[in-house]
Design a protein around this motif. Structure first.
Motif, short mmCIF file in Angstrom:
data_model
loop_
_atom_site.label_atom_id
_atom_site.label_comp_id
_atom_site.label_asym_id
_atom_site.label_seq_id
_atom_site.Cartn_x
_atom_site.Cartn_y
_atom_site.Cartn_z
N GLY A 56 -27.92 108.85 29.72
CA GLY A 56 -26.54 108.92 29.29
C GLY A 56 -26.26 110.18 28.50
O GLY A 56 -26.99 111.18 28.57
N PHE A 57 -25.18 110.16 27.71
CA PHE A 57 -24.84 111.29 26.86
C PHE A 57 -25.73 111.30 25.62
O PHE A 57 -26.08 110.25 25.08
CB PHE A 57 -23.38 111.22 26.41
N GLY A 58 -26.07 112.50 25.17
CA GLY A 58 -26.91 112.58 23.98
C GLY A 58 -26.99 113.99 23.44
O GLY A 58 -26.50 114.94 24.04
N LEU A 59 -27.58 114.10 22.27
CA LEU A 59 -27.86 115.38 21.66
C LEU A 59 -29.36 115.63 21.70
O LEU A 59 -30.15 114.76 21.34
CB LEU A 59 -27.40 115.40 20.20
N GLY A 60 -29.73 116.81 22.16
CA GLY A 60 -31.11 117.22 22.03
C GLY A 60 -31.33 117.70 20.61
O GLY A 60 -30.75 117.17 19.66
N LYS A 77 -37.40 130.45 5.42
CA LYS A 77 -36.52 129.85 6.43
C LYS A 77 -36.55 128.34 6.30
O LYS A 77 -37.60 127.75 6.03
CB LYS A 77 -36.96 130.26 7.84
N VAL A 78 -35.40 127.72 6.49
CA VAL A 78 -35.27 126.26 6.51
C VAL A 78 -34.48 125.88 7.76
O VAL A 78 -33.41 126.44 8.02
CB VAL A 78 -34.55 125.74 5.26
N THR A 79 -35.01 124.96 8.56
CA THR A 79 -34.33 124.50 9.78
C THR A 79 -34.30 122.99 9.78
O THR A 79 -35.35 122.33 9.69
CB THR A 79 -35.06 124.99 11.04
N THR A 80 -33.11 122.43 9.86
CA THR A 80 -32.95 120.99 10.01
C THR A 80 -32.50 120.69 11.42
O THR A 80 -31.82 121.49 12.07
CB THR A 80 -31.92 120.43 9.02
N VAL A 81 -32.89 119.53 11.93
CA VAL A 81 -32.61 119.13 13.31
C VAL A 81 -31.89 117.79 13.30
O VAL A 81 -32.32 116.84 12.63
CB VAL A 81 -33.91 119.03 14.13
N LEU A 82 -30.79 117.72 14.04
CA LEU A 82 -30.07 116.47 14.23
C LEU A 82 -30.24 116.04 15.67
O LEU A 82 -30.16 116.86 16.59
CB LEU A 82 -28.59 116.62 13.89
N ALA A 83 -30.45 114.76 15.89
CA ALA A 83 -30.60 114.23 17.24
C ALA A 83 -29.96 112.85 17.31
O ALA A 83 -29.94 112.10 16.32
CB ALA A 83 -32.05 114.17 17.66
N TYR A 84 -29.45 112.50 18.48
CA TYR A 84 -28.82 111.20 18.71
C TYR A 84 -29.72 110.39 19.62
O TYR A 84 -30.08 110.84 20.71
CB TYR A 84 -27.46 111.39 19.35
N GLY A 87 -28.14 105.13 19.72
CA GLY A 87 -26.97 104.83 18.90
C GLY A 87 -27.04 105.35 17.48
O GLY A 87 -26.10 105.16 16.72
N ASP A 88 -28.15 105.98 17.11
CA ASP A 88 -28.31 106.48 15.75
C ASP A 88 -28.44 107.99 15.75
O ASP A 88 -29.07 108.59 16.63
CB ASP A 88 -29.57 105.89 15.09
N THR A 89 -27.84 108.63 14.76
CA THR A 89 -28.01 110.07 14.54
C THR A 89 -29.09 110.26 13.50
O THR A 89 -29.00 109.72 12.40
CB THR A 89 -26.70 110.72 14.07
N GLU A 90 -30.13 111.01 13.88
CA GLU A 90 -31.29 111.18 13.03
C GLU A 90 -31.37 112.61 12.53
O GLU A 90 -31.08 113.55 13.26
CB GLU A 90 -32.56 110.81 13.80
N LEU A 91 -31.76 112.78 11.27
CA LEU A 91 -31.88 114.09 10.64
C LEU A 91 -33.35 114.31 10.28
O LEU A 91 -33.99 113.44 9.68
CB LEU A 91 -31.01 114.17 9.39
N GLU A 92 -33.87 115.48 10.65
CA GLU A 92 -35.27 115.78 10.40
C GLU A 92 -35.41 117.23 9.94
O GLU A 92 -34.72 118.12 10.44
CB GLU A 92 -36.10 115.56 11.67
N GLY A 242 -38.13 107.21 20.98
CA GLY A 242 -37.74 107.48 19.60
C GLY A 242 -37.91 108.94 19.27
O GLY A 242 -38.71 109.65 19.85
N HIS A 243 -37.16 109.41 18.29
CA HIS A 243 -37.18 110.83 17.95
C HIS A 243 -38.15 111.06 16.80
O HIS A 243 -37.79 111.38 15.69
CB HIS A 243 -35.77 111.28 17.57
N ASP A 244 -39.47 110.87 17.09
CA ASP A 244 -40.44 111.00 16.02
C ASP A 244 -41.43 112.13 16.27
O ASP A 244 -42.24 112.44 15.41
CB ASP A 244 -41.20 109.69 15.81
#
Length: 389
Positions: A56-60, A77-84, A87-92, A242-244
């Motif tokens: 389906g639709f999603g964010l990489g 440098k600091v890089t944060t990643v958001l992923a969907y 049904g949950d938006t995860e921040l890493e 899962g986005h782990d």
């Protein structure tokens, strides 16, 4: 880093290595911070094996990054990643490191959280790939890409050819073998790596790079709980992960051989460029169940070709495979995943890409033979660091 931009000038190659090969894109202005964001979205009509992207639709990996010179001696440098996912938006937090700029004799030291420099693809961010997902060996053995907390010492050799050597030490949390009952005493510094990369030019139009990497995982060998871990892998290998960024299969020793060849007419890669890349993974020290027929090693490889045939259009073809084992009842079964990917991408500029990809995947043991269509868009905002070779 692109040798085609350097011709045969070793000083130029060394400069690009320091800035790009080691992922440093520092501005000469110590007060100038680089702020960037990368939106990586997709629609996918199926689920890829061993992958984190869902149907389906999603964010990489949508990134927000801040970097720049701390002073004349350090870059940060600091890089944060958001992923969907589900049904949950995860921040890493994917990167948070400092790196030296002024060590003598081609040495550099990096500390914090960062991408390991093993292999060819691992040190590159996912949005820079020529395909919508990493090849099977990366998804199986490195959790797409391996980043962790640790230290790196790298050295650029003073040679006509590009030649770099490096060692790393990490906590190793993302590459731990399963411990469902919590009985194991894991090492706090669990992963050590060593790598070397050599490259150069072949005339005006071609360039190449070869690499050899070794990863020692003190916490990678599966013990008495291997069966439970393998069964869990079998249940989820063709489903949601899962986005782990956890590796699906672990081992004590991982060896990687990689090679890249690039060709561009007259050395100008703005209008045309062919890139051929391949990597081979060999894993040993898997588990303690030889009496049950467990394998001595796992392996995986991929071969890819990407051709930019005009400034705004490119196409890619890739084959990847992994051969592993999973436990069922009191024995181990050989499992072979294989995958073909072909795509067509439109690049309106260096900052925007829309990609249509067809993936064919199959696994006879697990009983699937699927075709998956992915429509992906990758859009970069703000400062955009130079891509690696």
């Amino acid at each position: 880093m692109n040798f085609l931009l350097c011709g045969r000038k070793p000083w130029c190659a060394i400069g690009l290595i320091v800035m790009s090969g080691q992922s440093v894109a520092a501005s000469s202005d110590t007060n100038n911070l680089q702020l960037s964001a990368v939106v990586n979205g997709y629609y996918q009509d199926g689920q890829q094996a061993l992958a984190e992207s869902s149907e389906g639709f999603g964010l990489g990996e949508t990134e927000v990054s801040l970097g720049g010179n701390i002073d004349d001696a350090f870059y940060g440098k600091v890089t944060t990643v958001l992923a969907y996912h589900d049904g949950d938006t995860e921040l890493e937090l994917e990167e948070a490191f400092i790196q030296t700029l002024a060590l003598p004799a081609g040495l550099s030291l990096r500390a914090g959280r960062f991408l390991s420099d093993i292999g060819y693809l691992n040190s590159q961010h996912l949005h820079t790939d020529d395909f919508s997902d990493r090849p099977l060996p990366y998804r199986a053995f490195l959790g797409d890409h391996y980043f962790d907390d640790g230290l790196r010492l790298a050295y650029v050799m003073p040679t006509d050819l590009y030649w770099t050597l490096g060692v790393e030490a990490f906590s190793g949390d993302k590459l731990r073998a399963a411990d469902p009952e919590g009985h194991r005493d894991f090492s706090s510094v669990g992963v050590y790596t060593a790598f070397t990369k050599v490259g150069g030019d072949l005339g005006l139009e071609s360039s190449w790079q070869l690499g050899l990497s070794y990863l020692r995982n003190e916490n990678g060998r599966a013990g008495e709980h291997h069966e439970e871990h393998a069964e869990a892998e079998g249940e989820h290998a063709h489903g949601d992960e899962g986005h782990d960024h956890q590796a699906k299969y672990t081992a004590e020793n991982t060896y990687i051989i990689d090679g890249v060849y690039k060709w561009a007419p007259q050395g100008n890669n703005k209008y045309q460029q062919l890139t051929l890349a391949a990597e081979y993974f060999y894993l040993t020290g898997l588990n303690e169940h030889a009496e049950l027929g467990a394998a001595d090693y796992f392996s995986g490889w991929y071969l890819s070709g990407h051709y930019q045939f005009s400034p705004q259009w490119s196409t890619g073809l890739r084959y990847s495979r992994v051969d592993v084992q999973e436990s069922h009842d009191e024995h181990f079964d050989d499992i072979g995943y294989q995958e073909w990917d072909v795509n067509l991408a439109w690049h309106h500029s260096h900052f925007s890409t829309v990609r249509l990809q067809l993936t064919h995947q199959n696994n006879d043991m697990l009983g699937f033979d699927d075709n998956i269509v992915t429509l992906q868009y990758v859009m970069s905002l703000g400062a955009h660091n130079a891509h690696q070779f």
